[in-house]
Design an enzyme around this catalytic site. Structure first.
Site, PDB file in Angstrom:
ATOM      1  N   CYS A   8      -1.861   6.349   2.517  1.00 38.87           N
ATOM      2  CA  CYS A   8      -1.284   5.981   3.810  1.00 38.87           C
ATOM      3  C   CYS A   8      -1.525   4.494   4.079  1.00 38.87           C
ATOM      4  O   CYS A   8      -1.266   3.668   3.222  1.00 38.87           O
ATOM      5  CB  CYS A   8      -1.903   6.898   4.873  1.00 38.87           C
ATOM      6  N   HIS A  47       1.872   3.964   2.938  1.00 36.07           N
ATOM      7  CA  HIS A  47       2.779   4.451   3.977  1.00 36.07           C
ATOM      8  C   HIS A  47       3.867   3.399   4.231  1.00 36.07           C
ATOM      9  O   HIS A  47       3.580   2.203   4.227  1.00 36.07           O
ATOM     10  CB  HIS A  47       1.979   4.698   5.261  1.00 36.07           C
TER      11      HIS A  47
END
Ligand SMILES: *[C@@H]1O[C@H](CO)[C@@H](O)[C@H](O)[C@H]1NC(C)=O
Length: 372
Positions: A291, A311
């Site tokens: 992420c 991400h």
């Protein structure tokens, strides 16, 4: 995983979620050993009205739920009033069935408990909606279960937004995994893994990675960089870490994995963690980020010219983001996009450390398809 995925996704959709303990204390130990702190006791929920009662699975958790008379009364009254209720994994067979709440409803559950269900009503679908009852099979089907609950509570467009947010569908056709500079991660001892956490860490990522690595029989330590062992994760789940980072930093680890979330700044500031990560890199040991946390590695100068993925929200700030794969491995570094890709990420780590057969057997327990 199931409790945390359900809570996180319902909260993101805008639901007010109460996590209630049926034990004598608020802190409960989940099946993967993660300690979660409930918001309240089940007894304080007795006179409240809910729109949904959802039971996570796991053993002996499902049996503990079954044996709680107050929860049984709450759920039975709730079902009588034709309100939504749901259960996943072991919980349909172990709790709802003896409570008499599966009557004349098509039901699914974890494959290991299917033979407990009344044969005529048992179905093998990943998510089964039968009137007010929704059931599902295991951690691997829990995103779909939670999204189905969101759809029933909030409608289709909110459910689609949540799927997009969690990267559930966007990458359905993307490559699962890409590997560069392939080196062996096999070890001659039980892998020692460190997961540093801070307030704002993504609970789904923390719990998914910890649970899957523990199922594979790695030794996993969750370490808090906060002043307390207890952290408040991104959508409000309270997780109790195993150690403070200062104590954790006295050992070395085969692998350090950074979870994502709005915790980046707090993780980045930790001197203990910075030192651990730098040693990890220079000693040729393994590390990874999922992420947004790739930005921490970049901040400490540890990305170098390795291939990585993060991400979509942080990709533009990070160099060397190469392709669209959900997981990228480059030598000693492993990275992933976040949210729903945490499962692929954790299984890719299992496969590197223990081999593909172990990853496949863990995936089977999660009720997740694992490619050959
Ligand atoms: C972090 O979360 C813990 C646990 O909820 C809380 O006690 C603490 O005050 C938080 N720390 C900061 C700096 O917000």
């Amino acid at each position: 995983m199931e409790a945390v995925i359900i809570i996180d996704i319902l909260r993101r959709a805008g639901a007010e979620v109460t996590l209630a303990s049926v034990e004598e204390q608020l802190e409960v130990e989940a099946s993967g050993g993660t300690r979660l702190v409930a918001d309240t006791f089940i007894s304080s929920c007795f006179y409240e009205t809910f729109d949904l009662v959802a039971l996570p699975g796991g053993m002996p958790g499902s049996a503990r739920l079954r044996d709680c008379k107050i929860l049984q009364d709450i759920t039975s009254k709730h079902a009588e009033k034709k309100r939504l209720y749901g259960a996943i994994s072991a919980a349909p067979a172990v709790a709802l069935l003896p409570w008499g709440l599966l009557k004349k409803k098509q039901t699914t559950c974890h494959p290991a408990f299917m033979d407990k269900l009344p044969t005529f009503w048992a179905v093998k679908s990943n998510v089964q909606v039968s009137g007010e009852l929704t059931t599902s099979r295991g951690p691997g089907t829990c995103f779909d279960f939670a999204v189905s609950l969101v759809e029933q509570l909030f409608g289709n467009s909110v459910a689609m937004d949540i799927s997009d947010l969690m990267l559930l569908n966007a990458d359905a056709n993307a490559l699962k995994e890409e590997e560069f500079n392939d080196i062996s991660w096999a070890l001659d001892h039980t892998p020692q893994v460190l997961i540093p956490v801070a307030n704002g860490s993504e609970e789904i990522e923390v719990v998914t990675i910890v649970d899957i690595l523990r199922r594979a029989k790695a030794n996993v330590i969750i370490a808090s960089v906060e002043k307390s062992l207890q952290i408040l994760s991104s959508t409000g789940t309270k997780i109790v870490a195993d150690k403070m980072i200062s104590a954790a930093a006295e050992s070395t680890y085969d692998l350090i994995i950074l979870p994502g979330g709005v915790s980046n700044e707090r993780l980045h500031k930790s001197r203990f963690l910075k030192k651990l990560l730098k040693e990890q890199d220079s000693a040729g040991r393994f590390f990874g980020a999922i992420c947004s946390s790739l930005a921490i590695l970049q901040g400490h100068g540890l990305l170098k010219d390795r291939q990585a993925i993060a991400h979509p929200s942080v990709m533009s700030n990070v160099n060397h983001v190469a392709t669209g794969a959900r997981v990228i491995i480059d030598g000693q570094l492993i990275t992933s996009k976040g949210g729903a890709t945490a499962t692929d990420f954790a299984l890719a780590i299992v496969s590197k450390l223990f081999g593909v057969a172990r990853a496949r057997s863990v995936a089977e327990g999660l009720v997740l398809k694992y490619p050959r």
